[in-house]
Enzyme design. Structure first.
Site, PDB file in Angstrom:
ATOM      1  N   GLU A   1       1.212  -8.625  11.912  1.00  0.00           N
ATOM      2  CA  GLU A   1       2.592  -9.022  11.659  1.00  0.00           C
ATOM      3  C   GLU A   1       3.314  -9.481  12.924  1.00  0.00           C
ATOM      4  O   GLU A   1       4.088 -10.435  12.908  1.00  0.00           O
ATOM      5  CB  GLU A   1       3.354  -7.865  10.999  1.00  0.00           C
TER       6      GLU A   1
ATOM      7  N   HIS B   1       4.858   1.678   0.390  1.00  0.00           N
ATOM      8  CA  HIS B   1       4.988   0.409  -0.318  1.00  0.00           C
ATOM      9  C   HIS B   1       6.289   0.343  -1.106  1.00  0.00           C
ATOM     10  O   HIS B   1       6.428  -0.493  -2.003  1.00  0.00           O
ATOM     11  CB  HIS B   1       3.813   0.202  -1.281  1.00  0.00           C
TER      12      HIS B   1
END
Length: 658
Positions: A397, A464
């Site tokens: 990322e 998540h």
């Protein structure tokens, strides 16, 4: 030290020597000024000048260089006037950051130099993005980025080299191995025989050279740059050198064995090259004296001019204005023709529309090409727009956010998909310290959108399901949007793509396939920072966003006896203070509802603002209805208890009873 002039003329050799000598003389002047107390800090590159000068002069003037804070020779080789450099170091108006940053923490598009931030590693990924833009535009260019041996331990080093290798990007990653990271010797930093050996692991070429030999540096970088202009692929170069002074002057060098200092003093890049030029009859004592006298007079003059340059005027308005790149959004009115779409499909439609409108728009993310992304939002995009513009990324990322900034610097836009908003923590530094601060520091836009699939409600557990918008709402320089309906999802995403500032676009996963609505066809935008007032009532106001909007609608539908004003913020940075103030004035009672946890959630900011600005219009305390101050649990029973929705009725009754 062996110098091989090859076919270089005397004038070329003399030019290299002058470029090598000048930053040394500037540094020597800085040390005098430091002792005199006229400057407060200095990071010395004495002993390392051959790397910065040789490498910079090997690159074309229109090719980007990303240096570090011991690379004065890059800036002087690119002909940046010393007065401006001194103005930068002293925080003057003649510097590059208006007194907002120090040292070499700046960039200049005019000179194709992109400066560092203090975190050292992130600029490596910027080089990837800059080089990717050159590849996409079919420009035969190379990009040069510097790092130190200490920063090779950082994850950013690994991520940037891996991306460059996988994507065959024309980047020269240059390591200045100068022996120490502050006081930590190389033996305590890595255990490989040579840093250049790291190239093997990335499947790229590695070259180790004498960083104190100006001709070896110049020739090696020249050859590598020429090779990659014709055949783009990265290379790792380790330049062996030594830092003869402290990390910064206050640190000193007492931790360095004297024998080591003497060994490297004998390898001084300027003394050795000077001796070679004298032997080659390129340089005479008389010429040397003239060069030094001329430089000394020029340096003294420019420095005194810089000392007398104006200090920046303190202006809160100017500071606030410069956090963002100038942009006057022209809202494009939606078409009257619409199609019923799910929330997910509206995002897909927005991305397709944006890709067609902006030929310089690049999509990047894990599994977004052939697979179509974790939620299939980009399914078919690679076939329609090509894999050059719809790019699968490695799992890194930080590097991809940094590459997005590099693309922006070199003329492109990007939309980056976080597979889940939770994973943005791995790119946090690039967002809050690079994207957010770049325009404020040196006036360069950061034209990057980061898509953030967010939120709970699907039993996905602690990693998540997080609502992490408050990590970013407190960071000046970022814009935050959070649509609750398909129509808004499309219009706000297109507005975010159009905006040259960094925008975090939160999209709730639970809404993807659970809600639908009419979405105008074609291109349109909605105003970032403008709320939607969905209901107008007199008893209380509910201010919310995202999934909270749908909780509020469902609750009010179940309680038709309530007369409520419902405000969907849509944007959290900037947010619509006028709509909130109107809601407070209308009802006098306010609930701020959000899915994020209670403590330090964005609702606290709204509540504080209402208390400061609308106190006289309140008939009850501002109340927050938020999720529990825990991680997000997986079990449905626990998750239902965790979410703010389970406390909405109690909060409403408490407010009305006050």
């Amino acid at each position: 030290m062996h110098f091989d002039r090859k076919d270089k003329s005397n004038s070329t050799l003399l030019s290299l020597y002058k470029q090598l000598l000048y930053p040394r003389m500037v540094e020597e002047k800085m040390l005098i000024l430091l002792r005199q107390g006229r400057i407060g800090k200095w990071f010395s590159g004495i002993g390392q000048e051959a790397i910065a000068v040789g490498a910079a002069m090997a690159m074309k003037p229109d090719e980007y260089i990303l240096p570090m804070h011991r690379n004065l020779g890059v800036f002087t080789a690119r002909r940046i006037p010393l007065r401006n450099l001194m103005g930068q170091w002293q925080g003057k108006t003649t510097g590059f950051t208006k007194g907002r940053d120090r040292s070499f923490h700046f960039g200049t598009q005019e000179h194709r130099i992109i400066g560092m931030i203090s975190h050292l590693g992130p600029q490596l990924a910027l080089a990837d993005g800059i080089a990717l833009a050159d590849v996409l535009a079919e420009r035969k260019q190379a990009t040069l980025v510097f790092t130190g041996e200490g920063a090779t331990s950082e994850g950013d080093f690994h991520e940037a080299l891996n991306v460059a290798s996988v994507w065959n990007l024309p980047v020269i990653f240059l390591i200045e191995n100068n022996g120490y990271g502050l006081s930590t010797p190389v033996a305590e930093q890595f255990n490989c025989a040579a840093l250049v050996d790291k190239a093997i692991g990335y499947g790229i070429k590695g070259v180790q050279i004498d960083g104190n030999n100006i001709l070896e540096v110049f020739d090696t970088i020249s050859e590598l740059a020429e090779e990659m202009r014709a055949d783009p692929k990265p290379v790792l170069v380790e330049c062996l050198t030594f830092r003869m002074r402290g990390h910064e002057e206050a640190s000193g060098t007492k931790y360095v064995p004297q024998q080591l200092l003497e060994e490297w003093e004998a390898k001084d890049p300027i003394k050795n090259f000077e001796g070679y030029l004298v032997a080659q009859q390129v340089l005479t004592p008389e010429l040397l004296q003239r060069i030094k006298s001329g430089f000394r007079a020029e340096i003294d003059q420019d420095i005194e001019l810089a000392f007398n340059d104006a200090e920046p005027a303190a202006s809160a308005a100017a500071e606030l204005e410069d956090m963002y790149a100038p942009f006057e959004q022209t809202v494009v009115t939606p078409s009257r023709v619409s199609t019923k779409m799910r929330y997910l499909d509206a995002i897909t439609d927005a991305l397709k529309t944006g890709m067609k409108k902006h030929s310089n728009l690049i999509l990047m993310g894990q599994d977004i090409a052939g697979y179509g992304g974790a939620f299939k939002i980009t399914a078919g995009f690679a076939e329609e727009f090509g894999k050059a513009r719809v790019r699968n990324t490695p799992i890194c990322e930080s590097a991809i956010v940094g590459a997005g900034l590099g693309l922006s610097i070199n003329g492109y836009k990007s939309v980056i998909e976080m597979q889940f908003a939770d994973f943005v923590s791995c790119g946090f530094n690039q967002i809050v310290n690079n994207l957010a601060k770049t325009h404020y520091r040196w006036g360069e836009k950061a034209d990057v959108v980061i898509r953030m699939p967010t939120g709970a409600g699907t039993g996905a557990g602690p990693f998540h399901s997080q609502s992490n918008e408050a990590w970013f709402t407190k960071t000046p320089g970022l814009k935050i949007v959070y649509p609750a309906f398909p129509l808004d999802a499309k219009g706000l995403l297109l507005a975010a793509i159009e905006d040259p500032n960094p925008v975090l676009y939160f999209e709730h996963k639970y809404l993807y396939r659970t809600i639908s609505g009419q979405v105008p066809t074609g291109y349109y935008t909605l105003q970032i920072g403008k709320a939607n007032v969905l209901k107008r009532g007199e008893q209380l106001s509910i201010i919310t966003y995202g999934l909270g909007v749908h909780w509020a609608i469902a609750y009010l539908d179940d309680h038709p006896e309530l007369s409520a004003t419902l405000v969907d913020l849509c944007s959290l940075q900037p947010w619509d203070k006028t709509a909130v103030a109107d809601a407070v004035k209308r009802t006098g009672r306010v609930i701020i509802l959000h899915e994020d946890t209670l403590s330090s959630g964005f609702g606290a900011e709204i509540a504080a603002w209402i208390g400061e600005n609308c106190f006289s219009q309140l008939d009850a305390p501002v109340m927050r209805c938020a999720s529990l101050d825990t991680a997000v649990p997986m079990s449905k029973m626990l998750e239902d208890q965790f979410l703010a929705k389970s406390r909405l009725h109690v909060t409403v009754q408490k407010l009305l009873a006050y």
